[in-house]
Design a protein around this motif. Structure first.
Motif, mmCIF file in Angstrom:
data_model
loop_
_atom_site.group_PDB
_atom_site.id
_atom_site.type_symbol
_atom_site.label_atom_id
_atom_site.label_comp_id
_atom_site.label_asym_id
_atom_site.label_seq_id
_atom_site.Cartn_x
_atom_site.Cartn_y
_atom_site.Cartn_z
ATOM 1 N N CYS A 36 0.816 -1.229 0.000
ATOM 2 C CA CYS A 36 0.000 0.000 0.000
ATOM 3 C C CYS A 36 0.844 1.271 0.000
ATOM 4 N N THR A 37 1.995 1.225 0.676
ATOM 5 C CA THR A 37 2.804 2.434 0.827
ATOM 6 C C THR A 37 3.521 2.845 -0.460
ATOM 7 N N HIS B 212 0.379 5.092 -1.484
ATOM 8 C CA HIS B 212 -0.052 5.870 -0.315
ATOM 9 C C HIS B 212 1.207 6.154 0.509
ATOM 10 N N HIS B 213 2.007 7.081 0.003
ATOM 11 C CA HIS B 213 3.383 7.281 0.484
ATOM 12 C C HIS B 213 3.506 7.809 1.905
ATOM 13 N N THR B 214 2.430 8.353 2.469
ATOM 14 C CA THR B 214 2.512 8.827 3.854
ATOM 15 C C THR B 214 2.025 7.772 4.841
ATOM 16 N N ALA B 215 1.513 6.667 4.334
ATOM 17 C CA ALA B 215 0.973 5.607 5.189
ATOM 18 C C ALA B 215 2.097 4.728 5.727
ATOM 19 N N THR B 216 1.840 4.163 6.887
ATOM 20 C CA THR B 216 2.779 3.185 7.434
ATOM 21 C C THR B 216 2.272 1.772 7.178
ATOM 22 N N ALA C 294 -3.880 4.212 5.180
ATOM 23 C CA ALA C 294 -3.782 4.668 3.790
ATOM 24 C C ALA C 294 -4.961 5.587 3.495
#
Length: 121
Positions: A58-59, A62-66, A71
């Motif tokens: 997912c990251t 969704h680059h700010t998600a951990t 997400a």
């Protein structure tokens, strides 16, 4: 029951349990997303999110998600947060969708890479 049978059944139960956990984790994930923020310039893009989510963490997008649980939709930040660039206001060479999506498709040698292949209509 033999020890070997118990081990095989235990392993089977673990694998099946994992499969159900993974399926449940993605139950609330949208299968298809329509990206329509640039309709004034181009037709909306119907993005097969479910197909891509099977192949990527997912990251990646969704680059700010951990992880999956935090997400956010792209436009929860982009276009609202003044510190996050607004893709609909960018040229095609600056737009992160174009860079990430087209770049991946070119790298893999599959998927759309031209404007009208995504922006249909």
């Amino acid at each position: 029951m033999s020890r070997k049978t118990v081990i095989v059944l235990t392993l089977f139960a673990m694998v099946m349990g994992s499969a159900f956990l993974v399926a449940g984790a993605y139950a609330d994930m949208p299968d298809v997303i329509t990206i329509n923020k640039a309709q004034a310039k181009k037709a909306p893009v119907v993005f097969p999110h479910g197909e891509h989510a099977e192949d990527f963490d997912c990251t990646v997008c969704h680059h700010t998600a951990t992880g999956k649980d935090d997400a956010k939709s792209c436009f929860e930040c982009h276009g609202k947060d003044p510190n996050a660039p607004d893709p609909s206001a960018m040229s095609s060479k600056e737009n992160p969708f174009h860079i990430r999506c087209r770049g991946c498709h070119q790298e893999k040698g599959e998927g759309p890479t031209k404007c009208n292949e995504c922006h249909k209509g």
